[in-house]
Scaffold this active site. Structure first.
Site, PDB file in Angstrom:
ATOM      1  N   CYS A   1     -10.593 -54.440 -36.959  1.00  0.00           N
ATOM      2  CA  CYS A   1      -9.255 -54.839 -36.521  1.00  0.00           C
ATOM      3  C   CYS A   1      -8.637 -53.776 -35.618  1.00  0.00           C
ATOM      4  O   CYS A   1      -7.880 -54.101 -34.686  1.00  0.00           O
ATOM      5  CB  CYS A   1      -8.363 -55.117 -37.723  1.00  0.00           C
TER       6      CYS A   1
ATOM      7  N   HIS B   1      -4.759 -52.519 -42.574  1.00  0.00           N
ATOM      8  CA  HIS B   1      -5.107 -53.502 -41.550  1.00  0.00           C
ATOM      9  C   HIS B   1      -4.274 -53.194 -40.309  1.00  0.00           C
ATOM     10  O   HIS B   1      -3.102 -52.835 -40.396  1.00  0.00           O
ATOM     11  CB  HIS B   1      -4.813 -54.912 -42.068  1.00  0.00           C
TER      12      HIS B   1
END
Length: 976
Positions: free
Chosen positions: A54, A309
């Site tokens: 990510c 994340h």
């Protein structure tokens, strides 16, 4: 409603509710609408998260929306354009970018004109050599990639391409040091691609920039050497901004090193920043345009530096609208405004978390932003970037593949709907007629098959009833509970549609099995009454010759044996069909069970001798009355029968007399030999090579194995066989030469030999067969230094075979497979040593021997053997022999495990890393937390083999485990 599983007539709750009534077409398939994967109009294209990538996706989207960088990359010549010229891109070959620039070109072209909702960046990630399962430091990745891109583009001829990284991202600052004594100013100019700002103790971005440029005093030990003063002087040092790039990257140092824990931590403090940033107050030269506007905010979701994340909020430079890029998902912000929203409302790191400060118009606060990107404010219109023709052709090819996939999925959906409708009509038609009416023909079908027929996800297979048959080929009574009785009409339809068999109709009910079951039940009920009767009959004393001999062990367990025998036929019926209960039993397992059953004695076989007659031991049997025997014979008709007037086995009587004679003979022989060889029996009276006895110049040698075997016989003459020969050939090589030097026999090989006095040797030659005489002679001249004494062996040493033996021993220690080593876990820096627990460690060979001799003949010493798969207690042989050419020399190499140790099977050619993985499974300690050592030597090279590290069989390796870190919050989607 639930189905009554024990009732073959209950056909409710078997999965029919899915099909009854009207059904939506979408329920006939599990194929998603391919149009959901299509890019929406005026939307951006997402990027697939390959596991933990990510952080890469956020930077790719941010760089893609830098139009100047994108245009420069499109101008970069590609190898694709070379073979695309003329006939266009080769259609029979997939395009494979060769350089980082080509990967970025192709990715940017797909992000710009692809019809897909998201694309796969795996080619780009693979080209960078990134591990998709491990999350890297995002800020470090940004620096390294920019450096790589700049280096790659520096080889381009076009200056607009070659210098794009410097133009867009590179600025200059100077480290300025001023001497307090003379005022001399020293300046060191340096380039920067981002400003790394400390956020500890600050609330506003401008405060972080001010601290970055703050003046530092150099005093005391840190004084500055002034070139003018030619001495160390107090001075001041600060950073001056000389020039700023078009794109200003501001790295907020959220991830810092915690000295107390020795690990990184995240600073979850709020930092305020505005959409417009005026950098003029911070510049050395004030005559330029330094107003920047916010273009991107990179967010790290999560409270820990080791998990989280990454997402990005980026402004479209052409429309001014803000978008949130979250891997495959892209969300447009309303009203052209940056909305951090949920990014600041995640799980709190602590209950005492400070509240989010209020933000005015045009300002924002974030505790998760780790990078802010500002673009120089300009009135010029944004660029319009077109995809080059060769890249557009590649994009069109990918779009064609996507359209083909969409059409294929749409066709599959249609076929699935058509099959579903057909199945729907079939179920509605047949389910109504599924129950068998009273008096009508019927069939049995398994509940499992009916459930699969009604399962919309899998097409039903042919009917297979073989798993439900008894040994007579009919329906097994025990399987009725998992069968369903259906009408013959529906059964005919099932078998015509799906095939299979055999059909189980009313004739398939097995009367033989039912009758046999009833017989067994009656016997089981009668068994308890007969047991009481037999017990009472056994109390009656038998007179005369009317009784029968029965084994005492059989009498103790006859009821259990009878019960097992009654159940035996049922078990045979189950095992006769290999697919009973739908599971084929493993042949090896069933054969092994049969062998074990055969080894168990049947009723009254415990008094049968090896010759098939009545055994001679009366302690193992007793006489029972004729009435009791007849009751027992009802249950055991094949049991051996011995009336009480039956004579014992004549052969056993002869053998018993011979055995008694042999025992007496052995006792006499042992007594004579022990008296004759007192010195050999007692170690204290034996000579030693290390201190040669003065009374003789000759000593004889026998193998220690011979001595130990002889001692066993002398101590237990009735249980051990007598020793007939000395067997010295095991100490000699094939050429007849001695395998040991005088020096080795005084040290490491002393456990393999026994020294004999000359007088004792004469008695040995009379008592035993001697194959080879081995003698050591001391040769010492009068008046000569004792240290120069010579020792000569007969036969002489064989140098070649001696060298070969040493090489073989070393090779065995370095080239082994499936050898046992021991891992000892050190707890609190303390090892369980021999002194701390002597009863758990290796004892002397004499003590071992004494314990052995208290055991019955043939009993082996149980040792605890643990392999990789887990701990299993196995009986292994206590004695292990190292032999040359022949068996015979005994050398005990057993390691007695202590607490905290586990045994592992290893090979010399496996690496230390592979051993650490074994240790991880055994001790639950991760490889990077393992500190291994052997004999004080640290084992650190993971690529080295165990043989090269000096790990040999029976080695003990110490394991010191690092203390685990406190558990981090696991609320995120990626763990580093």
């Amino acid at each position: 409603r639930r189905n009554c599983r024990g009732n073959p007539n209950c056909l409710v709750g078997i999965g029919e509710h899915v099909w009854l009534g009207e059904i939506d077409e979408n329920s006939f398939h599990n194929i998603d609408d391919p149009n959901c994967e299509r890019r929406k109009k005026n939307a951006f294209v997402g990027l697939t998260n390959l596991g933990a990538t990510c952080y890469v996706n956020t930077f790719l989207q941010m760089w893609f929306l830098n139009l100047e960088l994108r245009q420069a990359l499109y101008l970069c010549p590609s190898t694709c354009s070379e073979y695309a010229s003329g006939e266009g891109v080769l259609k029979d070959k997939d395009y494979e970018p060769q350089t980082i620039c080509e990967h970025l070109q192709y990715l940017f072209a797909l992000l710009q004109n692809s019809k897909r909702r998201y694309i796969d960046p795996s080619g780009f990630v693979k080209a960078l050599g990134l591990d998709t399962g491990q999350q890297q430091d995002a800020q470090e990745f940004s620096k390294l990639f920019m450096s790589l891109l700049e280096d790659t583009l520096s080889k381009q001829k076009n200056p607009n391409v070659r210098n794009i990284v410097q133009k867009q991202f590179c600025g200059e600052y100077a480290y300025v040091t001023v001497c307090n004594q003379c005022g001399r100013e020293s300046k060191l100019v340096s380039k920067f691609y981002e400003l790394e700002l400390n956020i500890q103790g600050h609330k506003q971005l401008t405060d972080c920039i001010t601290e970055f440029l703050k003046e530092e005093k150099l005093e005391g030990d840190n004084r500055y050497f002034c070139e003018t003063c030619q001495s160390k002087q107090n001075a001041t040092r600060k950073i001056r901004l000389l020039s700023l790039p078009c794109t200003l990257n501001l790295q907020l140092m959220r991830f810092v090193f915690d000295r107390q824990t020795g690990h990184k931590k995240k600073l979850n403090t709020y930092i305020g920043f505005s959409e417009l940033l005026d950098m003029e107050p911070f510049m050395e030269q004030k005559n330029g345009v330094y107003v920047y506007e916010l273009s991107a905010v990179l967010i790290h979701r999560g409270v820990s530096a080791y998990s989280g994340h990454y997402i990005a909020h980026v402004k479209d430079p052409q429309t001014g609208e803000w978008y949130k890029f979250n891997d495959e998902d892209i969300e447009k912000m309303e009203g052209k405004k940056l909305q951090l929203g949920i990014e600041e409302d995640l799980a709190e790191p602590s209950k005492s978390q400070t509240r989010k400060p209020k933000c005015g118009k045009g300002t924002h606060c974030s505790r998760n932003a780790y990078m802010l990107v500002y673009r120089l404010q300009t009135r010029e219109k944004s660029l319009t970037v077109e995809v080059p023709a060769f890249l557009q052709e590649l994009v069109e090819r990918d779009n064609c593949k996507f359209e083909e996939w969409c059409n294929e999925m749409a066709e599959m959906r249609k076929e699935s709907v058509a099959r579903g409708k057909t199945k729907h009509e079939e179920v509605k038609k047949l389910y109504k007629r599924l129950p068998a009416e009273a008096g009508s023909p019927y069939d049995f079908i398994s509940l499992e098959w009916l459930q699969k027929w009604l399962d919309e996800s899998t097409p039903p297979k042919p009917i297979d009833n073989t798993a439900y048959l008894c040994s007579h080929g009919k329906l097994h009574p025990d399987k009725i509970s998992i069968m369903k009785r259906i009408s013959e009409y529906v059964a005919d339809d099932f078998y015509s549609r799906y095939g299979g068999g055999p059909r189980l109709n009313v004739k398939a009910l097995c009367k033989d099995c039912v009758v046999e079951r009833c017989r067994i039940l009656r016997l089981k009920n009668q068994l308890n009454e007969d047991y009481k009767t037999v017990t009472n009959l056994l109390k009656i004393t038998v007179k005369g010759n009317d009784g029968f001999w029965v084994g005492k062990a059989s009498l103790r367990s006859w009821r259990q044996l009878a019960l097992e025998q009654l159940n035996e036929q049922d078990e045979d019926a189950e095992h006769s069909n290999g697919k009973m209960n739908g599971n084929a039993q493993n042949k090896d397992e069933s054969n092994e069970e049969k062998r074990e059953e055969e080894e168990e004695l049947n009723f009254n076989e415990d008094i049968v001798c090896p010759h098939g007659d009545l055994c001679i031991s009366e302690n193992e049997r007793r006489v029972v009355s004729k009435e009791a025997w007849e009751k027992l014979k009802q249950y055991f008709p094949k049991a051996p029968e011995f009336p009480n007037n039956r004579e014992c086995c004549s052969q056993c009587k002869i053998l018993e007399r011979e055995g008694e004679e042999n025992e007496a003979l052995h006792k006499m022989m042992a007594s004579e030999q022990k008296t004759s060889l007192q010195n050999l029996f007692h170690d204290k009276c034996r000579p030693c090579l290390g201190s040669w006895p003065q009374e003789t110049d000759e000593l004889y040698i026998v193998s220690q194995f011979f001595v130990e075997e002889w001692r066993k016989f002398v101590r237990r003459p009735t249980r051990c066989s007598p020793v007939s020969s000395v067997g010295n050939s095991v100490l000699l090589c094939p050429h007849g030469g001695l395998m040991f030097t005088y020096a080795s026999m005084t040290k490491e090989d002393s456990k393999l030999i026994a020294l004999i006095w000359p007088s004792e040797w004469e008695r040995i030659q009379k008592l035993f067969v001697v194959d080879h005489i081995i003698k050591i002679t001391r040769m010492q001249a009068a008046g000569v230094d004792p240290e120069s004494t010579l020792y000569v062996s007969e036969p002489q040493l064989c140098p070649e075979c001696r060298e070969g033996l040493l090489c073989q021993q070393q090779r065995d220690l370095r080239e082994y497979t499936q050898a046992t080593i021991y891992i000892h876990k050190v707890v609190d820096n303390k090892k369980v040593m021999k002194d701390a627990a002597p009863e758990l460690n290796v004892s002397s060979s004499e003590a071992e021997e004494d314990r052995e001799e208290n055991k019955p003949e043939g009993e082996q010493d149980p040792d605890f053997n643990q392999t990789n798969g887990g701990a299993k207690r196995q009986k292994i042989s206590h004695q292990s022999y190292i032999t040359y050419q022949k068996q015979g020399i005994r050398r005990s190499t057993r390691h007695r495990k202590v607490r905290g140790e586990k045994a592992l099977l290893v090979s010399a050619n496996q690496t230390l890393k592979e051993l650490k993985i074994q240790i991880m499974h055994a001790f639950s300690v991760a490889p990077f937390d393992q500190n291994l050592s052997i004999d004080g030597k640290i084992l650190s090279d993971d690529t080295a083999t165990l043989g090269s590290l000096g790990v040999i069989p029976e080695s003990v390796i110490l394991l010191k485990a690092d203390e685990p870190i406190a558990d981090y919050a696991a609320m995120d989607d990626v763990m580093q």
